[in-house]
Structure formats: structure tokens, C-alpha cells
Design a protein around this motif. Structure first.
Motif, PDB file in Angstrom:
ATOM      1  N   GLU A 192       0.811  -1.215   0.000  1.00 53.80           N
ATOM      2  CA  GLU A 192       0.000   0.000   0.000  1.00 53.80           C
ATOM      3  C   GLU A 192       0.847   1.269   0.000  1.00 53.80           C
ATOM      4  O   GLU A 192       0.407   2.325  -0.462  1.00 53.80           O
ATOM      5  CB  GLU A 192      -0.920   0.013   1.226  1.00 53.80           C
ATOM      6  CG  GLU A 192      -2.014  -1.050   1.183  1.00 53.80           C
ATOM      7  CD  GLU A 192      -2.865  -1.038   2.440  1.00 53.80           C
ATOM      8  OE1 GLU A 192      -2.572  -0.194   3.340  1.00 53.80           O
ATOM      9  OE2 GLU A 192      -3.810  -1.843   2.536  1.00 53.80           O
ATOM     10  N   LEU A 193       2.078   1.174   0.501  1.00 54.66           N
ATOM     11  CA  LEU A 193       2.919   2.365   0.608  1.00 54.66           C
ATOM     12  C   LEU A 193       3.460   2.824  -0.737  1.00 54.66           C
ATOM     13  O   LEU A 193       3.717   4.016  -0.944  1.00 54.66           O
ATOM     14  CB  LEU A 193       4.093   2.098   1.560  1.00 54.66           C
ATOM     15  CG  LEU A 193       3.748   1.901   3.035  1.00 54.66           C
ATOM     16  CD1 LEU A 193       5.007   1.528   3.816  1.00 54.66           C
ATOM     17  CD2 LEU A 193       3.118   3.163   3.612  1.00 54.66           C
ATOM     18  N   GLY A 194       3.707   1.875  -1.650  1.00 51.54           N
ATOM     19  CA  GLY A 194       4.256   2.235  -2.952  1.00 51.54           C
ATOM     20  C   GLY A 194       5.710   2.678  -2.899  1.00 51.54           C
ATOM     21  O   GLY A 194       6.167   3.389  -3.808  1.00 51.54           O
ATOM     22  N   LEU A 195       6.433   2.278  -1.859  1.00 55.28           N
ATOM     23  CA  LEU A 195       7.842   2.643  -1.713  1.00 55.28           C
ATOM     24  C   LEU A 195       8.728   1.424  -1.932  1.00 55.28           C
ATOM     25  O   LEU A 195       8.291   0.288  -1.760  1.00 55.28           O
ATOM     26  CB  LEU A 195       8.110   3.202  -0.309  1.00 55.28           C
ATOM     27  CG  LEU A 195       7.309   4.423   0.124  1.00 55.28           C
ATOM     28  CD1 LEU A 195       7.633   4.778   1.569  1.00 55.28           C
ATOM     29  CD2 LEU A 195       7.593   5.609  -0.789  1.00 55.28           C
ATOM     30  N   THR A 196       9.982   1.673  -2.302  1.00 46.76           N
ATOM     31  CA  THR A 196      10.955   0.588  -2.329  1.00 46.76           C
ATOM     32  C   THR A 196      11.197   0.129  -0.903  1.00 46.76           C
ATOM     33  O   THR A 196      11.289   0.938   0.022  1.00 46.76           O
ATOM     34  CB  THR A 196      12.276   1.061  -2.961  1.00 46.76           C
ATOM     35  OG1 THR A 196      12.027   1.472  -4.313  1.00 46.76           O
ATOM     36  CG2 THR A 196      13.306  -0.063  -2.969  1.00 46.76           C
ATOM     37  N   VAL A 197      11.276  -1.184  -0.712  1.00 45.22           N
ATOM     38  CA  VAL A 197      11.454  -1.756   0.617  1.00 45.22           C
ATOM     39  C   VAL A 197      12.892  -2.243   0.768  1.00 45.22           C
ATOM     40  O   VAL A 197      13.377  -3.033  -0.046  1.00 45.22           O
ATOM     41  CB  VAL A 197      10.472  -2.922   0.848  1.00 45.22           C
ATOM     42  CG1 VAL A 197      10.691  -3.532   2.232  1.00 45.22           C
ATOM     43  CG2 VAL A 197       9.032  -2.443   0.690  1.00 45.22           C
ATOM     44  N   PHE A 198      13.576  -1.761   1.807  1.00 44.95           N
ATOM     45  CA  PHE A 198      14.919  -2.207   2.131  1.00 44.95           C
ATOM     46  C   PHE A 198      14.850  -3.156   3.323  1.00 44.95           C
ATOM     47  O   PHE A 198      14.049  -2.971   4.242  1.00 44.95           O
ATOM     48  CB  PHE A 198      15.820  -1.028   2.533  1.00 44.95           C
ATOM     49  CG  PHE A 198      16.301  -0.170   1.397  1.00 44.95           C
ATOM     50  CD1 PHE A 198      15.699  -0.195   0.146  1.00 44.95           C
ATOM     51  CD2 PHE A 198      17.358   0.706   1.591  1.00 44.95           C
ATOM     52  CE1 PHE A 198      16.143   0.613  -0.892  1.00 44.95           C
ATOM     53  CE2 PHE A 198      17.820   1.521   0.570  1.00 44.95           C
ATOM     54  CZ  PHE A 198      17.205   1.477  -0.676  1.00 44.95           C
ATOM     55  N   PHE A 199      15.705  -4.180   3.305  1.00 50.31           N
ATOM     56  CA  PHE A 199      15.922  -5.040   4.459  1.00 50.31           C
ATOM     57  C   PHE A 199      17.419  -5.128   4.708  1.00 50.31           C
ATOM     58  O   PHE A 199      18.211  -4.990   3.783  1.00 50.31           O
ATOM     59  CB  PHE A 199      15.352  -6.442   4.213  1.00 50.31           C
ATOM     60  CG  PHE A 199      13.866  -6.469   4.076  1.00 50.31           C
ATOM     61  CD1 PHE A 199      13.044  -6.397   5.197  1.00 50.31           C
ATOM     62  CD2 PHE A 199      13.280  -6.550   2.828  1.00 50.31           C
ATOM     63  CE1 PHE A 199      11.666  -6.404   5.065  1.00 50.31           C
ATOM     64  CE2 PHE A 199      11.911  -6.556   2.686  1.00 50.31           C
ATOM     65  CZ  PHE A 199      11.095  -6.486   3.808  1.00 50.31           C
ATOM     66  N   GLU A 200      17.797  -5.383   5.961  1.00 47.40           N
ATOM     67  CA  GLU A 200      19.205  -5.465   6.337  1.00 47.40           C
ATOM     68  C   GLU A 200      19.497  -6.780   7.066  1.00 47.40           C
ATOM     69  O   GLU A 200      19.987  -6.792   8.192  1.00 47.40           O
ATOM     70  CB  GLU A 200      19.571  -4.278   7.235  1.00 47.40           C
ATOM     71  CG  GLU A 200      19.335  -2.922   6.591  1.00 47.40           C
ATOM     72  CD  GLU A 200      19.397  -1.779   7.602  1.00 47.40           C
ATOM     73  OE1 GLU A 200      19.670  -2.059   8.791  1.00 47.40           O
ATOM     74  OE2 GLU A 200      19.157  -0.622   7.230  1.00 47.40           O
ATOM     75  N   PRO A 201      19.235  -7.929   6.455  1.00 49.31           N
ATOM     76  CA  PRO A 201      19.497  -9.205   7.127  1.00 49.31           C
ATOM     77  C   PRO A 201      20.985  -9.506   7.186  1.00 49.31           C
ATOM     78  O   PRO A 201      21.731  -9.246   6.247  1.00 49.31           O
ATOM     79  CB  PRO A 201      18.757 -10.221   6.247  1.00 49.31           C
ATOM     80  CG  PRO A 201      18.807  -9.612   4.874  1.00 49.31           C
ATOM     81  CD  PRO A 201      18.691  -8.121   5.091  1.00 49.31           C
ATOM     82  N   GLY A 202      21.417 -10.053   8.292  1.00 50.20           N
ATOM     83  CA  GLY A 202      22.810 -10.487   8.425  1.00 50.20           C
ATOM     84  C   GLY A 202      22.860 -11.918   8.906  1.00 50.20           C
ATOM     85  O   GLY A 202      23.157 -12.842   8.160  1.00 50.20           O
ATOM     86  N   ARG A 203      22.531 -12.111  10.190  1.00 54.26           N
ATOM     87  CA  ARG A 203      22.552 -13.435  10.802  1.00 54.26           C
ATOM     88  C   ARG A 203      21.788 -14.469   9.972  1.00 54.26           C
ATOM     89  O   ARG A 203      22.263 -15.574   9.739  1.00 54.26           O
ATOM     90  CB  ARG A 203      21.937 -13.354  12.202  1.00 54.26           C
ATOM     91  CG  ARG A 203      21.923 -14.665  12.962  1.00 54.26           C
ATOM     92  CD  ARG A 203      20.947 -14.606  14.146  1.00 54.26           C
ATOM     93  NE  ARG A 203      21.146 -13.421  14.957  1.00 54.26           N
ATOM     94  CZ  ARG A 203      21.935 -13.353  16.025  1.00 54.26           C
ATOM     95  NH1 ARG A 203      22.609 -14.422  16.396  1.00 54.26           N
ATOM     96  NH2 ARG A 203      22.043 -12.239  16.716  1.00 54.26           N
ATOM     97  N   SER A 204      20.565 -14.104   9.532  1.00 57.45           N
ATOM     98  CA  SER A 204      19.723 -15.095   8.858  1.00 57.45           C
ATOM     99  C   SER A 204      20.304 -15.544   7.520  1.00 57.45           C
ATOM    100  O   SER A 204      19.953 -16.611   7.019  1.00 57.45           O
ATOM    101  CB  SER A 204      18.304 -14.548   8.669  1.00 57.45           C
ATOM    102  OG  SER A 204      18.311 -13.342   7.923  1.00 57.45           O
ATOM    103  N   ILE A 205      21.199 -14.758   6.931  1.00 61.40           N
ATOM    104  CA  ILE A 205      21.813 -15.145   5.660  1.00 61.40           C
ATOM    105  C   ILE A 205      23.016 -16.064   5.872  1.00 61.40           C
ATOM    106  O   ILE A 205      23.205 -17.028   5.123  1.00 61.40           O
ATOM    107  CB  ILE A 205      22.220 -13.896   4.850  1.00 61.40           C
ATOM    108  CG1 ILE A 205      20.960 -13.216   4.284  1.00 61.40           C
ATOM    109  CG2 ILE A 205      23.177 -14.260   3.710  1.00 61.40           C
ATOM    110  CD1 ILE A 205      21.234 -12.005   3.415  1.00 61.40           C
ATOM    111  N   VAL A 206      23.815 -15.804   6.913  1.00 66.62           N
ATOM    112  CA  VAL A 206      25.092 -16.524   7.010  1.00 66.62           C
ATOM    113  C   VAL A 206      25.235 -17.471   8.201  1.00 66.62           C
ATOM    114  O   VAL A 206      26.133 -18.322   8.189  1.00 66.62           O
ATOM    115  CB  VAL A 206      26.284 -15.533   7.013  1.00 66.62           C
ATOM    116  CG1 VAL A 206      26.416 -14.840   5.679  1.00 66.62           C
ATOM    117  CG2 VAL A 206      26.161 -14.519   8.156  1.00 66.62           C
ATOM    118  N   ALA A 207      24.384 -17.353   9.220  1.00 68.66           N
ATOM    119  CA  ALA A 207      24.612 -18.148  10.433  1.00 68.66           C
ATOM    120  C   ALA A 207      24.690 -19.636  10.131  1.00 68.66           C
ATOM    121  O   ALA A 207      25.685 -20.304  10.444  1.00 68.66           O
ATOM    122  CB  ALA A 207      23.518 -17.872  11.470  1.00 68.66           C
TER     123      ALA A 207
END
Length: 448
Positions: free
Chosen positions: A293-308
Motif C-alpha cells: 500500500e505504501l508504494g515505496l521501495t522496501v529495504f531489508f538489512e538481514p545479516g545473521r539469517s543469511i550466514v549463520a
């Protein structure tokens, strides 16, 4: 607890200690598995890796890293998005390079991390610069390189960024990191979204600070950011934070301040032994209706979940020290190599390189504290684990791909471990083991 993939119990708590079923544990790890009763990372045996690189040694699966990155991208395909890997979780150049080639953005907290990203081939325009203590030199360097966005955490930082931007005659792209005062229900050391945490600008002050930023000649407002903590296993805290951010976005629009992106930070938890974190798909399904609904680009900053769970720490049993009250297995890794158990009371799985006979009634299986040689009582990697051990055995500590090597130190003048990456049936040294001589090479004796 039963493993969802196999139906086997992953852990069994007895009066003596905790038994972790190695096969049931590895069933939920995409890269780690037993083949002919011997532990392997992808298609490479741990025995071969130990012969090549010795111990202690961190080993990472290239494919496991890419799989989780792609899972984020696929799950949020319905909106324009950017996955910015949090470099602090694991900053090895090979890890960063693999993600850069996959198209990842990056979340950094220091000039050093930015330099690593650039050295690994990362796109600086896809980098967000977080952190509460950015210096003038940090800001100058980042602006000169063409940073994608500063996540601003205080009014004084906003003022400093503007001063540097004026001196360089550059427009500084910024978002405000808003502290929504949401309890992440995680360890207090990794909770970042409460009023008593040092991070971000208070929710009630955010609109006024945005208005102040809008009046600065060399500031370009591009987004809004929040990050409430790490190792979150439920989606509800994310929803609560997003609701507060959406409220602010609407207030800013009413005041004529438009944004390009909304950054929800990172923090999605992983399963170390028997945790049940929300999946990336479930996480996306819960957030996408509001984000769309916002119509904005969404940023995420995952770290642990990618490499743990893409990494393990391999260590060798040097000494077995049974006593009347405790059995100690002294290994060649220690708290300087992996500080999470001592610092966060983290429970990480310790499994043998050679698969034992099934069941916990195996002859010779006893409760062991897995400890290092550092001169601290807090130097332990695991406690009360039911294992059948002999000196020379190789153990794998799972979930070690995040906040493992990157938090390691040279305490007790111990050289840091080597790092290796595995891809299919190939393996490569990506950081050589330090030498003791290197630890004092830059020191000099006092000349009286």
C-alpha cells in the motif's frame, strides 16, 4: 523436540545433560550433512578440510548463503525491494563478493566495512551506512565514494553530515533511523528498538527532525529506517514497528515530505538447535499487505539469517579432563574464536565429525563441557552435552557463520582461526590462519 523434516527428535534432555541428534539437526541445514557416517559441507568431507586447513577453522557454504539471499528476494518479489546484507555478521571478502555478484546491497556501520564492500566489488550506491558514531572522516569518505544512504541516528549526526556535504558540495542522501519503542523479545544486548537503547531517533521526535532536515541545503531525504533487534523469532514485533513507521510516513506526506524507500532493518532469527523462528515466507506474507500500500521501495538489512547456518567452526579435542563434578573437553577453539556462548549465553550445537551409533544409551556417552584454553572461567563453547569423545576427535559447532570470526579476538595472544569457503566439491582458503609473530609485528620495545 522433533525436526519438521524428519520427525526425529533433535534434542533430548536427560539428568546428565543435553543430547543433540546430529542427523536430526543437520536435516534442517541445507549444506551440512552426514555421508557414510562422516560429516560433509556440501560435497566436501570435514575430514578433508581438517587435513588441508587444520583447526580451529571456520567453514562456509557458498550455496547456503545464496539460498537464503534468494529466499528474501523471492519472498518480497511483489514489491520493489533491496536486500542489504549486514556486513557486521560476517565481513570476509569472499562472503561479501558472493553476495555482491548476486546483486545484494549492503548495510555497514563503519568506514572499514565500506572499504571491504568496495574491495569485494559491491555497488556503493546500494549501500546504507548505519551506526550511532559516524565521524567526519567516515562521512567524507562515504560521500566521496557515492554512498546510497546514511541512516541518521541523532540530530547532531544530521548536522555533521550536512556540514561535510557543504564542504564537498555534495547532496547527502539520508533517512532517519526511528526508534519505535517496540520490544523485540530478544536478548537485551541485541535489542535495539526500545527507549533505553542507544539507537535511533525517538518516534515522537521524528517528524520534527525530518522537517529540520528538509530545510538543510545539502541534505536529500530519501527514506525512513528502523531496526528493533536481532534473533527475532516472531513476526509480531516487526508488524508493530511497521505500523509506527507507516504512521510517520503518512504524517510526513501531509507535510510535503515524500520518501523513496522504507527500511525495516534486519533481525529475523535463525534456528541454532531447537528454536522455531518465523520463516522468510511467513515474514513476507505478514508484511507485504502493508508494504504494498505504501508504494515505496522496501529495504531489508538481514545479516545473521543469511550466514549463520551457512557456517561451522571446526575444532579438535586436545584434552579430556573428567572430574568428580564435571567432565571437561578442552578443545583448540576458545572464547576468543567464538564469544557468543560467553557473551550472550548462546546455545549452539556441537556435533561430531563421525556419526555415533544412534540413541543416547551408547556406551561411553557422557556429559561434557566443551571449553577452550583461555584463562577465563567464562571460556566455554557448550555445557553439559552428551557426547562420546576421545582426544583428537573433530567437532563442528553449527550456526557459526554469523558473529563468529567477525567477533573473534587475539585474547591470550591467540592467533585467529582460518576461514574456508566450500562450493559443491571444491574448497578454498579465504583467510589464512594468523601467526603468533604477526600479533606483535607492529609493536616495538620501549627505548629508554
Amino acid at each position: 523436540m522433533s525436526d519438521s523434516a524428519t520427525g526425529q527428535r533433535v534434542t533430548t534432555q536427560t539428568e546428565q545433560g543435553l543430547y543433540i541428534d546430529p542427523e536430526a539437526l543437520t536435516a534442517h541445514l541445507s549444506a551440512l550433512h552426514y555421508s557414510d557416517d562422516a560429516l560433509c559441507m556440501e560435497q566436501v568431507s570435514i575430514t578433508e578440510l581438517v587435513k588441508c586447513y587444520d583447526t580451529p577453522c571456520y567453514v562456509y557454504s557458498k550455496q547456503a548463503i545464496l539460498d537464503v539471499y534468494q529466499a528474501y528476494s523471492d519472498s518480497f518479489a511483489a514489491v520493489d525491494h533491496q536486500v542489504c546484507y549486514a556486513v557486521k555478521a560476517n565481513s570476509n571478502l569472499a562472503v561479501l563478493g558472493v553476495l555482491a555478484q548476486a546483486g545484494a546491497g549492503f548495510d555497514i556501520v563503519s568506514r572499514g566495512e565500506l572499504m571491504r564492500v568496495l574491495a569485494a566489488g559491491g555497488d556503493v550506491s546500494r549501500v546504507v551506512f548505519s551506526g550511532v558514531g559516524k565521524t567526519r572522516d567516515d562521512i567524507d569518505y562515504a560521500l566521496t565514494q557515492g554512498i546510497g544512504c546514511f541512516n541518521v541516528e541523532s540530530i547532531s549526526e544530521l548536522t555533521l553530515i550536512h556540514e561535510v556535504a557543504v564542504q564537498l558540495d555534495k547532496l547527502a542522501p539520508i533517512s532517519l533511523r526511528v526508534n519505535p519503542d517496540v520490544d523485540a523479545n530478544t536478548h537485551p544486548y541485541i535489542s535495539t528498538g526500545l527507549k533505553d537503547n542507544k539507537f535511533g531517533i525517538a518516534h515522537e521526535d521524528a517528524v520534527a527532525v525530518y522537517e529540520q532536515a528538509a530545510d538543510l541545503s545539502h541534505i536529500n531525504i530519501v527514506g525512513i529506517d528502523c531496526h528493533i533487534g536481532s534473533q527475532l523469532t516472531e513476526v509480531e514485533p516487526f508488524i508493530a514497528a511497521l505500523d509506527k513507521i507507516v504512521e510517520l510516513i503518512h504524517k510526513l506526506r501531509d507535510k510535503g515530505i515524500t520518501l523513496q524507500h522504507v527500511d525495516l532493518g534486519g533481525g529475523l532469527g535463525v534456528r541454532y538447535i531447537d528454536e522455531t523462528p518465523v520463516s522468510i515466507d511467513e515474514f513476507a506474507a505478514a508484511l507485504l499487505p502493508k508494504l504494498s500500500e505504501l508504494g515505496l521501495t522496501v529495504f531489508f538489512e538481514p545479516g545473521r539469517s543469511i550466514v549463520a547456518n551457512a557456517g561451522v567452526l571446526l575444532t579438535r579435542v586436545d584434552v579430556l579432563k573428567p572430574t568428580e563434578h564435571k567432565n571437561f573437553a578442552i578443545v583448540d577453539a576458545a572464547m576468543n574464536d567464538l564469544i557468543r556462548p560467553a557473551l550472550y549465553q548462546a546455545e549452539m550445537a556441537v556435533i561430531p565429525n563421525v556419526l555415533p551409533s544412534s540413541g543416547i544409551e551408547t556406551d561411553g556417552m557422557q556429559p561434557w563441557d566443551i571449553v577452550g584454553a583461555v584463562c577465563e572461567t567464562g571460556d566455554f563453547l557448550a555445557k553439559d552435552r552428551l557426547l562420546s569423545l576421545a582426544t583428537g576427535d573433530i567437532l563442528a559447532i553449527t550456526g557459526a557463520g554469523a558473529y563468529g570470526f567477525t567477533m573473534s579476538s587475539n585474547y591470550n595472544s591467540r592467533p585467529r582461526a582460518s576461514e574456508v569457503m566450500v562450493a559443491d566439491n571444491r574448497h578454498q582458503l579465504i583467510r589464512k590462519r594468523e601467526t603468533v609473530e604477526a600479533l606483535y609485528a607492529d609493536e616495538t620495545l620501549w627505548q629508554s
